[in-house]
Design an enzyme around this catalytic site. Structure first.
Site, PDB file in Angstrom:
ATOM      1  CG  ASN A   9     -14.040  53.085  -7.369  1.00 44.84           C
ATOM      2  OD1 ASN A   9     -15.196  53.494  -7.267  1.00 44.84           O
ATOM      3  ND2 ASN A   9     -13.405  52.489  -6.369  1.00 44.84           N
ATOM      4  CE  LYS A  11     -11.896  55.103  -4.461  1.00 45.78           C
ATOM      5  NZ  LYS A  11     -10.780  55.024  -3.536  1.00 45.78           N
ATOM      6  CG  HIS A  95     -13.141  49.346  -3.286  1.00 44.59           C
ATOM      7  ND1 HIS A  95     -12.767  50.090  -2.196  1.00 44.59           N
ATOM      8  CD2 HIS A  95     -12.425  49.811  -4.342  1.00 44.59           C
ATOM      9  CE1 HIS A  95     -11.858  50.988  -2.578  1.00 44.59           C
ATOM     10  NE2 HIS A  95     -11.632  50.838  -3.887  1.00 44.59           N
ATOM     11  CD  GLU A  97     -12.410  53.548  -0.632  1.00 44.06           C
ATOM     12  OE1 GLU A  97     -13.377  53.793  -1.360  1.00 44.06           O
ATOM     13  OE2 GLU A  97     -11.266  53.997  -0.856  1.00 44.06           O
ATOM     14  CD  GLU A 171      -8.480  49.040  -6.039  1.00 46.92           C
ATOM     15  OE1 GLU A 171      -8.351  49.945  -6.856  1.00 46.92           O
ATOM     16  OE2 GLU A 171      -9.375  49.019  -5.177  1.00 46.92           O
ATOM     17  N   GLY A 177      -5.629  55.947  -2.404  1.00 39.81           N
ATOM     18  CA  GLY A 177      -5.856  57.325  -1.986  1.00 39.81           C
ATOM     19  C   GLY A 177      -4.735  57.928  -1.158  1.00 39.81           C
ATOM     20  CB  SER A 216      -1.653  56.170  -5.416  1.00 40.97           C
ATOM     21  OG  SER A 216      -2.281  56.464  -4.179  1.00 40.97           O
TER      22      SER A 216
HETATM   23  P1  PGA Z   1      -7.069  55.769  -5.855  1.00 39.51           P
HETATM   24  O1  PGA Z   1      -8.264  54.733  -5.610  1.00 39.51           O
HETATM   25  O2  PGA Z   1      -6.695  55.670  -7.327  1.00 39.51           O
HETATM   26  O3  PGA Z   1      -7.637  57.108  -5.496  1.00 39.51           O
HETATM   27  O4  PGA Z   1      -5.936  55.358  -4.998  1.00 39.51           O
HETATM   28  C1  PGA Z   1      -8.279  53.478  -6.236  1.00 39.51           C
HETATM   29  C2  PGA Z   1      -9.470  52.670  -5.780  1.00 39.51           C
HETATM   30  O5  PGA Z   1      -9.847  52.752  -4.608  1.00 39.51           O
HETATM   31  O6  PGA Z   1     -10.085  51.936  -6.577  1.00 39.51           O
END
Ligand code: PGA
Length: 261
Positions: A9, A11, A95, A97, A171, A177, A216
């Protein structure tokens, strides 16, 4: 046996020049891996480039959202039909976000899932609790509600979702993150619950559906998570931005016996 699936992903990251470097490196490092599935979900504006570079490779491409509408006066939205134009295989939906920034509800996410499956696109439907929900002990209840949005799809849509092999990504929001991944036991427990919820609706599909972990995930913790019985791959954010880290994760997903070495 379920094949692992690793999805990057990206982003809101990337540039035409850097994408070309990363994608070409990934192509050369992953081309011999045939026991798992791989994909990158990038910003819409790079779909043309992804299609151009990845056609014919073993890496699929997709997007990070999809409009809930079919077409019309919805400024800035991107429809399922447009994603079909670029031969997208996957669309991330719900997601955290998006859920936070646009107050996306389970009901809206379910409509987006419907749009995707009607267009033959595989949704990667994201679920997961926030830190506050985690700490107040209601994580399972939150995730259950999010999963029910899928179980409650109408019959035709649910059948279509099965046909395109809908994926669920667990998630935990507190792990995204932050550098603090869920422990393998925590993740396994939630993945098991998600599978059990799907089984109440459709037992055969529950044993087939891929439930991937995100939050992460790194080359350092991939072994501990991907060797859990109900974890079928990963949705990877930060570690998907370099070919080095992403290809290491893909190699493990392709052959978890490498973890024993
Ligand atoms: P991350 O993000 O691996 O940076 O924690 C995962 C995601 O948001 O899909």
């Amino acid at each position: 046996m379920r094949r692992n699936l690793v999805v990057g992903n990206w982003k809101m990251n990337g540039s035409i020049a850097n994408n070309a470097v990363v994608i070409n490196q990934l192509k050369s490092r992953l081309h011999h891996l045939d026991a798992a599935d791989f994909a990158v979900c990038l910003p819409y504006v790079y779909l043309f480039q992804a299609q151009h570079l990845l056609t014919g490779s073993n890496i699929a491409w997709g997007t990070q959202n999809i409009s809930q509408f079919e077409s019309g006066a919805y400024t800035s939205s991107i429809s399922a039909a447009m994603l079909q134009d670029f031969k997208c295989k996957y669309a991330i939906i719900g997601h955290s976000e998006r859920r936070t920034i646009s107050h996306e509800s389970n009901a809206k996410a379910a409509i987006r899932v419907t749009r995707a499956v009607n267009a033959g696109i595989t949704p990667i439907y994201c679920v997961g609790e926030t830190l506050r929900e985690h700490e107040s002990g209601i994580a399972k209840m939150i995730v259950e509600k999010q999963v029910l949005a899928i179980c409650n799809l109408d019959r035709t849509t649910f059948e279509r979702a099965k046909k395109v092999d809908l994926v669920i990504a667990y998630e935990p929001v507190w792990a995204i993150g932050t550098g603090r991944a869920a422990t393998p036991q925590e993740a396994q427990e939630m993945h098991h619950l998600i599978r059990a919820l799907i089984a109440l609706k459709d037992e055969a599909f529950a044993s087939k559906i891929r439930i991937i972990y995100g939050g992460s995930l790194t080359p350092q913790n991939v072994c501990s998570l991907l060797t859990m019985p109900d974890i079928d791959g990963s949705l990877v954010g930060r570690s998907a931005l370099t070919a080095d880290d992403f290809s290491k994760i893909c190699e493990i997903a392709n052959d978890t016996s490498l973890c024993l070495i």
